[in-house]
Design an enzyme around this catalytic site. Structure first.
Site, mmCIF file in Angstrom:
data_model
loop_
_atom_site.group_PDB
_atom_site.id
_atom_site.type_symbol
_atom_site.label_atom_id
_atom_site.label_comp_id
_atom_site.label_asym_id
_atom_site.label_seq_id
_atom_site.Cartn_x
_atom_site.Cartn_y
_atom_site.Cartn_z
ATOM 1 N N GLU A 235 0.870 -1.179 0.000
ATOM 2 C CA GLU A 235 0.000 0.000 0.000
ATOM 3 C C GLU A 235 0.901 1.221 0.000
ATOM 4 O O GLU A 235 1.460 1.591 1.028
ATOM 5 C CB GLU A 235 -0.910 -0.018 1.238
ATOM 6 N N CYS B 119 -2.093 9.095 2.354
ATOM 7 C CA CYS B 119 -1.757 8.582 1.024
ATOM 8 C C CYS B 119 -2.824 8.876 -0.017
ATOM 9 O O CYS B 119 -2.541 8.883 -1.204
ATOM 10 C CB CYS B 119 -1.498 7.075 1.098
#
Length: 491
Positions: free
Chosen positions: A223, A258
């Protein structure tokens, strides 16, 4: 020298890591983690952590990031609690084998797909959401029946220490462990053979993780991140759009997320209206002196503060600030900052910003923004604000990203029925909800047959008649099968 005179800290090295992994493997091989009862009991204990220790978690997040209590609860504690509840509720159905169709080549038979745990998995989490991003993958790993090692981020030390304490108290230590530390400890862990590694963080470390995993042919779930764009069309509700951009950028850990908007794309004609709306709503949310706002997180540490100020102070960028830019070095705070028309070759447009700086890039027509996005690496998220259906369709069809949201930002993270993950350089693999269970499971194919219906056609000697029959079976022609069975040739 008397050893009693020296108190030496126990070092977690590769030897310690190997011993720990072997202990976890022994626990896994015993079969205890495979049972429904064990999985549910551990998930219930994780849920209790969120219920009984909410204030401790809030305080740890405040210590590490000055994270507002509202964000700490909504974006970390509440989301983990929801993840636990969903897994507990759905676990029996997730574990149930899926029936699968069989073909005439195996008739008579039945088949199913059995989800089995991978074994012993390593989860390396990030500092920006140190509670959620540590334990959300753990929920999936436990639900799937694995033994787990969690390595929290050393850049969020208060949360890391709290996680080690709470999981040590609540979880089954024979199958769930926490290892604190920095590079040395992470390196020792990566030397071991795992059955899967889940890493959340940046691409540089992601490559290190992937290289280590390759030595053991270990699958990885990465991720990562990227430059998540926001395309803003004209003819929209500008106040709502501005508020949603702001909360997705500065309301998510002050841009240290993110999936936060990394930059905006809009037309030259519309840019001034968008800027005015953003300025107005920023003042409404954080006041005229945002450095004093208790609703904004600080920058995580001095290294990241220096990185962000370097982006802001570059010669070709420093004159492009049109709002904000104030700094408080002693408290590691940077105010929400908007920049207009920064050059494409500037540092701020070449790397993920991961902070409170938001460049706006202008184009002649809104469709041009798509070309700019696709010319770069694939982002973790991409956002579009428009009322134009053709533009929406074009965006969904042509923009490759981990996830897309139309007329909002970041909210796809909160939809448990959707996979969350990247594509290309923004990551590989996905989790959340059932996808978390599947991320840490192996889908095992199982075929059941009896001893009847044993066709001689599959056995030697291989005759022309058998070949004709097999060709007819593969071709799926009923007439061809009948011809082959009776030895009829084609007319």
């Amino acid at each position: 020298m008397d050893t009693a005179e020296v108190v030496q800290k126990v070092v977690f090295d590769s030897g310690e890591a190997a011993t720990m992994v072997e202990e976890l493997r022994a626990s896994y091989r015993s079969g205890k983690t495979r049972s429904y009862e064990w999985r549910v009991s551990q998930l219930q204990k994780l849920e209790k952590v969120t219920e009984f220790h909410e204030q401790e978690i809030v305080e740890a997040l405040r210590s590490d990031l000055s994270k507002p209590e509202f964000e700490a609860f909504v974006q970390e504690i509440g989301m983990l609690k929801s993840s636990c509840k969903l897994a507990i509720k759905q676990l029996k159905s997730w574990m149930k084998p899926e029936k699968a169709k069989t073909s005439i080549t195996t008739f008579p038979s039945s088949a199913e797909i059995v989800s089995e745990p991978l074994g012993v998995v390593l989860i390396i989490s990030a500092w920006n959401y140190p509670f959620l991003l540590s334990l959300d993958p753990v929920v999936g790993a436990i639900a799937a029946g694995n033994a787990v090692v969690l390595k929290p981020s050393e850049l969020a030390p208060a949360t890391s220490s709290l996680l080690a304490k709470l999981l040590g108290e609540y979880m089954d230590s024979s199958s769930v462990r926490v290892v604190e530390g920095a590079v040395a400890e992470t390196s020792a862990l990566l030397e071991q053979k795992w059955d899967k590694i889940c890493y959340t963080g940046n691409g540089r470390v992601g490559r290190i993780v992937m290289a280590s995993a390759a030595k053991h042919l270990t699958p990885v779930l990465l991720e990562l991140g990227g430059k998540s764009p926001v395309v803003v069309d004209s003819g929209i509700n500008l106040q709502v759009a501005s508020r949603r951009i702001i909360v997705g950028k500065w309301g998510c850990n002050n841009g240290q997320a993110c999936i936060s908007p990394d930059y905006i794309l809009t037309t030259k004609d519309f840019a001034s209206k968008l800027v005015d709306a953003l300025k107005s709503e920023l003042d409404n949310f954080y006041g005229k002196n945002p450095l004093q706002s208790k609703d904004l997180s600080r920058i995580v540490n001095s290294n990241h503060y220096a990185r962000l100020t370097k982006l802001l102070d570059e010669d070709k960028v420093s004159g492009k600030v049109i709002h904000g830019g104030e700094r408080d070095t002693s408290n590691l705070r940077i105010a929400p900052t908007i920049l207009l028309d920064v050059p494409q070759d500037s540092l701020i447009m070449q790397e993920e910003i991961f902070g409170p700086l938001l460049p706006i890039i202008t184009v002649d027509k809104i469709e041009d923004s798509f070309d700019l996005i696709t010319s770069g690496t694939k982002p973790l998220a991409a956002y579009l604000f428009t009322n134009n259906q053709k533009l929406k369709d074009h965006f969904v069809r042509n923009i490759s990203a981990g996830g897309l949201v139309i007329n909002d930002t970041t909210v796809h993270l909160a939809v448990p029925s959707l996979p969350f993950g990247g594509v290309g350089e923004s990551g590989m693999g996905a989790y959340h909800g059932k996808f978390s269970f599947e991320a840490f499971s192996h889908k095992k194919a199982v075929v059941y047959r009896g001893f009847s219906g044993d066709a001689s056609v599959r056995y030697p000697p291989y005759t022309k008649g058998k070949l004709r029959l097999l060709k007819a079976l593969v071709g799926g022609s009923l007439l061809g099968i009948i011809r082959a069975l009776f030895g009829w040739s084609k007319a």
